[in-house]
Design a protein around this motif. Structure first.
Motif, PDB file in Angstrom:
ATOM      1  N   MET A  69      -5.145 -14.179   2.276  1.00 51.04           N
ATOM      2  CA  MET A  69      -5.919 -12.325   2.169  1.00 51.04           C
ATOM      3  C   MET A  69      -5.863 -11.692   3.564  1.00 51.04           C
ATOM      4  O   MET A  69      -5.518 -10.998   3.601  1.00 51.04           O
ATOM      5  CB  MET A  69      -7.021 -12.644   1.907  1.00 51.04           C
ATOM      6  CG  MET A  69      -8.441 -11.539   1.576  1.00 51.04           C
ATOM      7  SD  MET A  69      -9.827 -12.017   0.874  1.00 51.04           S
ATOM      8  CE  MET A  69     -10.674 -12.488   2.298  1.00 51.04           C
ATOM      9  N   LYS A  70      -5.999 -12.767   4.268  1.00 50.95           N
ATOM     10  CA  LYS A  70      -6.232 -12.177   5.653  1.00 50.95           C
ATOM     11  C   LYS A  70      -4.883 -11.456   6.441  1.00 50.95           C
ATOM     12  O   LYS A  70      -4.687 -10.495   6.970  1.00 50.95           O
ATOM     13  CB  LYS A  70      -7.241 -13.343   7.078  1.00 50.95           C
ATOM     14  CG  LYS A  70      -8.203 -12.911   6.956  1.00 50.95           C
ATOM     15  CD  LYS A  70      -8.197 -14.137   7.762  1.00 50.95           C
ATOM     16  CE  LYS A  70      -9.763 -14.854   7.787  1.00 50.95           C
ATOM     17  NZ  LYS A  70     -10.526 -15.754   8.782  1.00 50.95           N
ATOM     18  N   LYS A  71      -3.262 -12.230   5.571  1.00 54.08           N
ATOM     19  CA  LYS A  71      -2.669 -11.686   5.702  1.00 54.08           C
ATOM     20  C   LYS A  71      -1.942 -10.949   5.243  1.00 54.08           C
ATOM     21  O   LYS A  71      -1.663  -9.948   6.590  1.00 54.08           O
ATOM     22  CB  LYS A  71      -1.293 -13.108   5.673  1.00 54.08           C
ATOM     23  CG  LYS A  71       0.385 -12.962   6.343  1.00 54.08           C
ATOM     24  CD  LYS A  71       1.051 -13.472   5.343  1.00 54.08           C
ATOM     25  CE  LYS A  71       1.903 -13.542   5.800  1.00 54.08           C
ATOM     26  NZ  LYS A  71       3.113 -14.546   4.735  1.00 54.08           N
ATOM     27  N   GLU A  72      -2.648 -10.269   4.472  1.00 53.47           N
ATOM     28  CA  GLU A  72      -2.729  -8.786   3.751  1.00 53.47           C
ATOM     29  C   GLU A  72      -2.760  -7.686   4.488  1.00 53.47           C
ATOM     30  O   GLU A  72      -2.424  -6.752   4.447  1.00 53.47           O
ATOM     31  CB  GLU A  72      -2.719  -9.471   2.041  1.00 53.47           C
ATOM     32  CG  GLU A  72      -1.512 -10.361   1.309  1.00 53.47           C
ATOM     33  CD  GLU A  72      -0.235 -10.205   1.574  1.00 53.47           C
ATOM     34  OE1 GLU A  72       0.105  -8.807   0.917  1.00 53.47           O
ATOM     35  OE2 GLU A  72       0.500 -10.838   1.602  1.00 53.47           O
ATOM     36  N   VAL A  73      -4.078  -8.064   4.671  1.00 55.54           N
ATOM     37  CA  VAL A  73      -5.028  -7.257   5.559  1.00 55.54           C
ATOM     38  C   VAL A  73      -4.159  -6.290   6.959  1.00 55.54           C
ATOM     39  O   VAL A  73      -4.701  -5.229   7.438  1.00 55.54           O
ATOM     40  CB  VAL A  73      -6.723  -7.339   5.372  1.00 55.54           C
ATOM     41  CG1 VAL A  73      -6.697  -6.904   6.455  1.00 55.54           C
ATOM     42  CG2 VAL A  73      -6.818  -7.930   4.368  1.00 55.54           C
ATOM     43  N   LEU A  74      -4.156  -7.573   7.211  1.00 55.33           N
ATOM     44  CA  LEU A  74      -3.509  -7.359   8.431  1.00 55.33           C
ATOM     45  C   LEU A  74      -1.704  -6.925   8.255  1.00 55.33           C
ATOM     46  O   LEU A  74      -1.360  -6.315   9.392  1.00 55.33           O
ATOM     47  CB  LEU A  74      -3.056  -8.679   9.541  1.00 55.33           C
ATOM     48  CG  LEU A  74      -2.725  -8.225  10.864  1.00 55.33           C
ATOM     49  CD1 LEU A  74      -3.090  -7.926  11.292  1.00 55.33           C
ATOM     50  CD2 LEU A  74      -1.796  -9.904  11.235  1.00 55.33           C
ATOM     51  N   ILE A  75      -1.516  -6.844   7.375  1.00 57.43           N
ATOM     52  CA  ILE A  75       0.091  -6.593   6.944  1.00 57.43           C
ATOM     53  C   ILE A  75      -0.342  -5.080   6.606  1.00 57.43           C
ATOM     54  O   ILE A  75       0.348  -3.877   7.042  1.00 57.43           O
ATOM     55  CB  ILE A  75       1.100  -6.878   5.907  1.00 57.43           C
ATOM     56  CG1 ILE A  75       1.268  -8.299   6.176  1.00 57.43           C
ATOM     57  CG2 ILE A  75       1.802  -6.084   5.522  1.00 57.43           C
ATOM     58  CD1 ILE A  75       1.908  -8.597   5.471  1.00 57.43           C
TER      59      ILE A  75
ATOM     60  N   ASP B 164      -4.071  -5.160  -2.961  1.00 54.13           N
ATOM     61  CA  ASP B 164      -5.681  -4.241  -2.942  1.00 54.13           C
ATOM     62  C   ASP B 164      -5.722  -4.771  -1.673  1.00 54.13           C
ATOM     63  O   ASP B 164      -6.425  -3.974  -1.357  1.00 54.13           O
ATOM     64  CB  ASP B 164      -6.038  -4.529  -3.575  1.00 54.13           C
ATOM     65  CG  ASP B 164      -6.188  -4.300  -5.144  1.00 54.13           C
ATOM     66  OD1 ASP B 164      -5.825  -3.203  -5.073  1.00 54.13           O
ATOM     67  OD2 ASP B 164      -6.470  -4.764  -6.183  1.00 54.13           O
ATOM     68  N   TYR B 165      -5.034  -5.759  -1.274  1.00 52.79           N
ATOM     69  CA  TYR B 165      -5.421  -6.208  -0.056  1.00 52.79           C
ATOM     70  C   TYR B 165      -5.004  -5.617   1.392  1.00 52.79           C
ATOM     71  O   TYR B 165      -5.118  -5.134   2.598  1.00 52.79           O
ATOM     72  CB  TYR B 165      -5.305  -7.914  -0.051  1.00 52.79           C
ATOM     73  CG  TYR B 165      -6.562  -8.336  -0.229  1.00 52.79           C
ATOM     74  CD1 TYR B 165      -7.715  -8.196   0.532  1.00 52.79           C
ATOM     75  CD2 TYR B 165      -6.205  -9.199  -1.431  1.00 52.79           C
ATOM     76  CE1 TYR B 165      -8.978  -8.847  -0.018  1.00 52.79           C
ATOM     77  CE2 TYR B 165      -6.993 -10.063  -1.705  1.00 52.79           C
ATOM     78  CZ  TYR B 165      -8.385  -9.799  -1.746  1.00 52.79           C
ATOM     79  OH  TYR B 165      -9.663 -10.968  -2.485  1.00 52.79           O
ATOM     80  N   ARG B 166      -3.917  -5.108   0.952  1.00 51.84           N
ATOM     81  CA  ARG B 166      -2.976  -4.223   2.068  1.00 51.84           C
ATOM     82  C   ARG B 166      -3.249  -2.930   1.994  1.00 51.84           C
ATOM     83  O   ARG B 166      -3.289  -2.058   2.973  1.00 51.84           O
ATOM     84  CB  ARG B 166      -1.397  -4.537   1.989  1.00 51.84           C
ATOM     85  CG  ARG B 166      -0.629  -5.590   1.485  1.00 51.84           C
ATOM     86  CD  ARG B 166       0.880  -5.380   1.502  1.00 51.84           C
ATOM     87  NE  ARG B 166       1.432  -6.927   1.737  1.00 51.84           N
ATOM     88  CZ  ARG B 166       2.691  -7.517   1.728  1.00 51.84           C
ATOM     89  NH1 ARG B 166       3.505  -6.019   1.583  1.00 51.84           N
ATOM     90  NH2 ARG B 166       3.284  -8.504   2.161  1.00 51.84           N
ATOM     91  N   ALA B 167      -4.019  -2.560   0.784  1.00 54.74           N
ATOM     92  CA  ALA B 167      -4.267  -1.374   0.505  1.00 54.74           C
ATOM     93  C   ALA B 167      -5.870  -1.609   1.417  1.00 54.74           C
ATOM     94  O   ALA B 167      -6.064  -0.549   1.880  1.00 54.74           O
ATOM     95  CB  ALA B 167      -4.277  -0.390  -0.815  1.00 54.74           C
ATOM     96  N   ARG B 168      -6.634  -2.103   1.643  1.00 57.19           N
ATOM     97  CA  ARG B 168      -7.718  -2.370   2.180  1.00 57.19           C
ATOM     98  C   ARG B 168      -8.017  -2.145   3.616  1.00 57.19           C
ATOM     99  O   ARG B 168      -8.115  -1.881   4.384  1.00 57.19           O
ATOM    100  CB  ARG B 168      -8.254  -3.273   2.015  1.00 57.19           C
ATOM    101  CG  ARG B 168      -9.724  -3.783   2.765  1.00 57.19           C
ATOM    102  CD  ARG B 168     -10.596  -4.982   2.312  1.00 57.19           C
ATOM    103  NE  ARG B 168     -10.462  -4.817   0.688  1.00 57.19           N
ATOM    104  CZ  ARG B 168     -10.874  -5.707   0.292  1.00 57.19           C
ATOM    105  NH1 ARG B 168     -11.306  -7.614   0.649  1.00 57.19           N
ATOM    106  NH2 ARG B 168     -11.598  -6.036  -0.924  1.00 57.19           N
ATOM    107  N   GLY B 169      -6.140  -3.098   4.153  1.00 56.41           N
ATOM    108  CA  GLY B 169      -5.877  -2.493   5.574  1.00 56.41           C
ATOM    109  C   GLY B 169      -5.774  -1.092   6.228  1.00 56.41           C
ATOM    110  O   GLY B 169      -6.086  -0.659   7.565  1.00 56.41           O
TER     111      GLY B 169
END
Length: 93
Positions: free
Chosen positions: A1-7, A70-75
């Motif tokens: 999850m953190k990796k996807e937000v960082l991306i 969604d997590y990448r969009a959140r980032g």
């Protein structure tokens, strides 16, 4: 999850830098990129130029939403909000 937000954050930064370069090139009337940035800073519209660069984040955001990442969009959204706050603070000082 953190990796996807960082991306998503990294893609948002890259999109913003590319958008800033594109806006400076198009609006700079053929001047060098650094000259446009210096002139924008001296004339007080560097914040507006940075905000124009953030428009490409919208494209990245909607691509991630459409792909259900969604997590990448959140980032991307996180970096866009950060850029908005930075631009606001930059205009104050």
């Amino acid at each position: 999850m953190k990796k996807e937000v960082l991306i998503g954050v990294l893609i948002g930064l890259i999109a913003n830098v590319f958008g800033l370069f594109l806006a400076a090139t198009l609006l700079g009337q053929g001047d060098d990129f650094m000259n446009v940035i210096k002139a924008a800073s001296n004339e007080g519209f560097l914040g507006k130029l940075i905000s124009l660069g953030a428009i490409l984040n919208l494209i990245a955001f909607f691509i991630f939403i459409k792909k259900r990442q969604d997590y990448r969009a959140r980032g991307v959204l996180l970096i866009t909000v950060f850029i908005a706050v930075f631009t606001f603070v930059f205009k104050l000082f």
